[in-house]
Design an enzyme around this catalytic site. Structure first.
Site, PDB file in Angstrom:
ATOM      1  N   ASP A   1      87.689  30.304  97.539  1.00  0.00           N
ATOM      2  CA  ASP A   1      88.241  30.476  96.199  1.00  0.00           C
ATOM      3  C   ASP A   1      87.272  31.328  95.375  1.00  0.00           C
ATOM      4  O   ASP A   1      86.088  31.005  95.286  1.00  0.00           O
ATOM      5  CB  ASP A   1      88.429  29.102  95.552  1.00  0.00           C
ATOM      6  CG  ASP A   1      89.264  29.171  94.290  1.00  0.00           C
ATOM      7  OD1 ASP A   1      89.984  30.169  94.090  1.00  0.00           O
ATOM      8  OD2 ASP A   1      89.190  28.207  93.500  1.00  0.00           O
TER       9      ASP A   1
ATOM     10  N   GLU B   1      95.079  25.690  88.063  1.00  0.00           N
ATOM     11  CA  GLU B   1      94.563  27.053  88.074  1.00  0.00           C
ATOM     12  C   GLU B   1      95.606  27.907  88.774  1.00  0.00           C
ATOM     13  O   GLU B   1      95.861  27.751  89.968  1.00  0.00           O
ATOM     14  CB  GLU B   1      93.208  27.131  88.795  1.00  0.00           C
ATOM     15  CG  GLU B   1      92.133  26.362  88.021  1.00  0.00           C
ATOM     16  CD  GLU B   1      90.707  26.645  88.475  1.00  0.00           C
ATOM     17  OE1 GLU B   1      90.514  26.983  89.662  1.00  0.00           O
ATOM     18  OE2 GLU B   1      89.793  26.538  87.640  1.00  0.00           O
TER      19      GLU B   1
ATOM     20  N   THR C   1      95.213  21.680  96.862  1.00  0.00           N
ATOM     21  CA  THR C   1      95.489  23.052  96.453  1.00  0.00           C
ATOM     22  C   THR C   1      96.895  23.360  96.954  1.00  0.00           C
ATOM     23  O   THR C   1      97.154  23.262  98.159  1.00  0.00           O
ATOM     24  CB  THR C   1      94.488  24.031  97.086  1.00  0.00           C
ATOM     25  OG1 THR C   1      93.163  23.675  96.677  1.00  0.00           O
ATOM     26  CG2 THR C   1      94.770  25.463  96.662  1.00  0.00           C
TER      27      THR C   1
ATOM     28  N   GLU D   1      91.686  26.478  79.176  1.00  0.00           N
ATOM     29  CA  GLU D   1      91.641  27.622  78.273  1.00  0.00           C
ATOM     30  C   GLU D   1      92.751  27.541  77.220  1.00  0.00           C
ATOM     31  O   GLU D   1      92.522  27.813  76.044  1.00  0.00           O
ATOM     32  CB  GLU D   1      91.795  28.922  79.069  1.00  0.00           C
ATOM     33  CG  GLU D   1      90.631  29.236  79.984  1.00  0.00           C
ATOM     34  CD  GLU D   1      91.027  30.321  80.976  1.00  0.00           C
ATOM     35  OE1 GLU D   1      90.854  31.504  80.664  1.00  0.00           O
ATOM     36  OE2 GLU D   1      91.528  29.969  82.067  1.00  0.00           O
TER      37      GLU D   1
ATOM     38  N   GLU E   1      96.786  31.020  90.523  1.00  0.00           N
ATOM     39  CA  GLU E   1      96.037  32.027  91.278  1.00  0.00           C
ATOM     40  C   GLU E   1      96.964  32.765  92.242  1.00  0.00           C
ATOM     41  O   GLU E   1      98.060  32.301  92.551  1.00  0.00           O
ATOM     42  CB  GLU E   1      94.919  31.353  92.091  1.00  0.00           C
ATOM     43  CG  GLU E   1      94.033  30.437  91.259  1.00  0.00           C
ATOM     44  CD  GLU E   1      92.748  30.036  91.951  1.00  0.00           C
ATOM     45  OE1 GLU E   1      92.414  30.642  92.997  1.00  0.00           O
ATOM     46  OE2 GLU E   1      92.073  29.122  91.442  1.00  0.00           O
TER      47      GLU E   1
ATOM     48  N   HIS F   1      88.843  34.791  82.397  1.00  0.00           N
ATOM     49  CA  HIS F   1      88.704  33.368  82.743  1.00  0.00           C
ATOM     50  C   HIS F   1      87.224  32.973  82.841  1.00  0.00           C
ATOM     51  O   HIS F   1      86.821  31.944  82.283  1.00  0.00           O
ATOM     52  CB  HIS F   1      89.410  33.083  84.068  1.00  0.00           C
ATOM     53  CG  HIS F   1      89.223  31.678  84.559  1.00  0.00           C
ATOM     54  ND1 HIS F   1      89.829  30.604  83.953  1.00  0.00           N
ATOM     55  CD2 HIS F   1      88.479  31.172  85.578  1.00  0.00           C
ATOM     56  CE1 HIS F   1      89.479  29.488  84.585  1.00  0.00           C
ATOM     57  NE2 HIS F   1      88.653  29.800  85.574  1.00  0.00           N
TER      58      HIS F   1
ATOM     59  N   GLN G   1      84.601  17.822  87.777  1.00  0.00           N
ATOM     60  CA  GLN G   1      83.974  19.131  87.997  1.00  0.00           C
ATOM     61  C   GLN G   1      82.755  19.330  87.091  1.00  0.00           C
ATOM     62  O   GLN G   1      81.690  19.763  87.546  1.00  0.00           O
ATOM     63  CB  GLN G   1      85.007  20.234  87.723  1.00  0.00           C
ATOM     64  CG  GLN G   1      84.475  21.652  87.888  1.00  0.00           C
ATOM     65  CD  GLN G   1      85.511  22.707  87.474  1.00  0.00           C
ATOM     66  OE1 GLN G   1      86.631  22.376  87.078  1.00  0.00           O
ATOM     67  NE2 GLN G   1      85.150  23.970  87.570  1.00  0.00           N
TER      68      GLN G   1
ATOM     69  N   LYS H   1      87.756  19.727  92.927  1.00  0.00           N
ATOM     70  CA  LYS H   1      88.664  20.775  93.388  1.00  0.00           C
ATOM     71  C   LYS H   1      89.323  20.439  94.715  1.00  0.00           C
ATOM     72  O   LYS H   1      90.362  20.999  95.040  1.00  0.00           O
ATOM     73  CB  LYS H   1      87.862  22.074  93.612  1.00  0.00           C
ATOM     74  CG  LYS H   1      87.185  22.613  92.383  1.00  0.00           C
ATOM     75  CD  LYS H   1      88.195  23.311  91.525  1.00  0.00           C
ATOM     76  CE  LYS H   1      87.502  24.141  90.460  1.00  0.00           C
ATOM     77  NZ  LYS H   1      88.474  24.989  89.765  1.00  0.00           N
TER      78      LYS H   1
ATOM     79  N   ASP I   1      95.480  25.849  92.184  1.00  0.00           N
ATOM     80  CA  ASP I   1      94.239  25.185  92.600  1.00  0.00           C
ATOM     81  C   ASP I   1      93.934  24.082  91.585  1.00  0.00           C
ATOM     82  O   ASP I   1      93.166  24.273  90.650  1.00  0.00           O
ATOM     83  CB  ASP I   1      93.135  26.242  92.648  1.00  0.00           C
ATOM     84  CG  ASP I   1      91.834  25.687  93.174  1.00  0.00           C
ATOM     85  OD1 ASP I   1      91.871  24.793  94.021  1.00  0.00           O
ATOM     86  OD2 ASP I   1      90.776  26.172  92.724  1.00  0.00           O
TER      87      ASP I   1
ATOM     88  N   ARG J   1      88.774  18.488  85.627  1.00  0.00           N
ATOM     89  CA  ARG J   1      87.696  19.104  84.841  1.00  0.00           C
ATOM     90  C   ARG J   1      86.546  18.147  84.547  1.00  0.00           C
ATOM     91  O   ARG J   1      85.396  18.586  84.421  1.00  0.00           O
ATOM     92  CB  ARG J   1      88.255  19.648  83.526  1.00  0.00           C
ATOM     93  CG  ARG J   1      89.325  20.708  83.687  1.00  0.00           C
ATOM     94  CD  ARG J   1      88.814  21.918  84.429  1.00  0.00           C
ATOM     95  NE  ARG J   1      89.848  22.957  84.523  1.00  0.00           N
ATOM     96  CZ  ARG J   1      89.742  24.025  85.303  1.00  0.00           C
ATOM     97  NH1 ARG J   1      88.664  24.198  86.054  1.00  0.00           N
ATOM     98  NH2 ARG J   1      90.718  24.910  85.341  1.00  0.00           N
TER      99      ARG J   1
HETATM  100 CA    CA Z   1      90.176  28.033  91.560  1.00  0.00          CA
END
Ligand code: CA
Length: 371
Positions: A93, A167, A223, A322, A169, A100, A206, A219, A199, A203
């Site tokens: 990843d 996320e 996924t 975000e 992606e 970002h 993390q 994480k 993904d 938070r």
């Molecule tokens: Ca990611």
């Protein structure tokens, strides 16, 4: 608009998994249509391992078979179960969006320079957990783990993540392998196609665990990937030069062909669009990611998946951290509910379309409560 004839793996009740190609809202059984046993496999890997000459030849045969097909040859999508299309080898990843990375840097390290000194010199990435890549539609169990102390110097708590995020992606699937120490050739000779990826990211877990070795349990619980892999050849009309890079990257990272992609993602929360991140501005292009992840001699394997990292534009981020400024500015949905991070029962779906109208099949997942 069309789906660009993406490949996937499906089954019908009581029948084995096999490879199909999606034709709008129907599926063509490729082993049956082309009489080729490579498509009677439970993953795309045997076909992807054949390499680009075979991929292009197959695509011509697929296009002809679709043209000549009658309604009776095509199975309605609703009558099949989609499966993980790829037996995922390694999962890498990246973190390729300047917007970002800058936004996350400001949130995670306030008062510091948001980008670390390496960021403009190499596509930052980490190895994820291939075994928890799941197909779109798989329920996502809220992870448990260590949550950070509520005050500096305090002790962490254990429990369900309270800051479960997405996320959005773009993922790239490797077909043609390389041997140990062998550097890959052209991007399009190794990468078979693309798929949308979500993904999922806890938070709180993390933020506590990532220092100093990077993402881990926040994480690796899940996924999600689209069931349909769009071959690179379907994306010719979306190819653009990547953004200008300053400073100029080292020679092994210099671009030799346009592998930026002009496509726009849409992130839906419980069916409501909440962001439309543009892929085109991604600072590091996927050919650069491929060059970087192999420059040390690491080999490629058929089924390797590497993802772009969260796709975010200045005004259209691909993550809730975000969108809600780390929970400080909740989103208000059309039904009046608010969200900072995901609630149990929430469904997130990511779609995308290229500038020339090729749709990428969506990736979706619903949060189920922690156990
Ligand atoms: Ca990611």
């Amino acid at each position: 608009m069309s789906f660009g004839l993406p490949y996937g793996v499906f089954s019908r009740p009581g029948e084995p998994r096999r490879v199909g190609v999606r034709v709008d809202d129907r599926v063509l059984d490729l082993a049956a249509a082309l009489g080729d046993e490579v498509f009677a496999a439970p993953s795309l890997n045997p076909f992807m391992a054949l390499g680009r000459t075979a991929w292009r030849a197959a695509r011509r045969r697929v296009e002809a078979a679709v043209r000549e097909s009658t309604a009776g040859d095509l199975i309605p999508l609703g009558e099949v179960t989609p499966h993980l299309p790829v037996d995922v080898a390694d999962y890498v990843d990246f973190y390729a969006s300047l917007d970002h990375a800058s936004a996350l840097g400001r949130i995670l390290r306030p008062g510091e320079e948001p980008l670390k000194p390496n960021w403009r010199h190499l596509p930052v990435g980490y190895h994820g957990r291939a075994g928890t890549v799941v197909v779109s539609g798989t329920p996502i169990r809220r992870p448990c783990g260590q949550r950070p102390p509520s005050a500096p110097g305090g002790r962490p708590s254990f429990g369900p993540s309270l800051r479960l995020d997405i996320e959005a992606e773009l993922g790239f699937v490797v077909g043609t392998p390389t041997g140990p120490g062998e550097r890959p050739g052209a991007f399009e000779d190794h990468v078979f196609g693309v798929a949308l990826v979500n993904d999922w990211s806890a938070r709180d877990i993390q933020a506590w665990e990532y220092v100093p070795l990077g993402p881990f349990l926040g994480k690796s619980f899940a996924t999600s990937i689209s069931p349909w892999i769009t071959p690179l050849d379907a994306l010719e009309g979306a190819r653009v030069d990547g953004p200008a890079q300053d400073p100029e990257p080292l020679p092994y990272l210099r671009r030799s062909a346009p592998w930026g992609l002009d496509l726009t993602l849409t992130v839906e929360l419980n069916g409501e669009p909440v962001s439309a991140p543009p892929y085109r501005g991604m600072y590091w292009t996927p050919d650069q990611m491929l060059a970087h992840m192999t420059v040390n001699g690491a080999r490629l394997r058929t089924g390797d998946l590497f993802a772009s990292g969260t796709v975010s534009g200045p005004d259209d981020p691909g993550s809730l951290i975000e969108l809600t400024r780390n929970g400080a500015e909740p989103l208000t949905l059309a039904n009046g509910e608010t969200r900072t991070f995901l609630d149990d029962g929430d469904t997130v779906t990511v779609h995308a379309v290229t500038r020339d109208g090729i749709r990428l099949a969506g990736v979706s997942g619903t949060i189920v409560p922690a156990t």
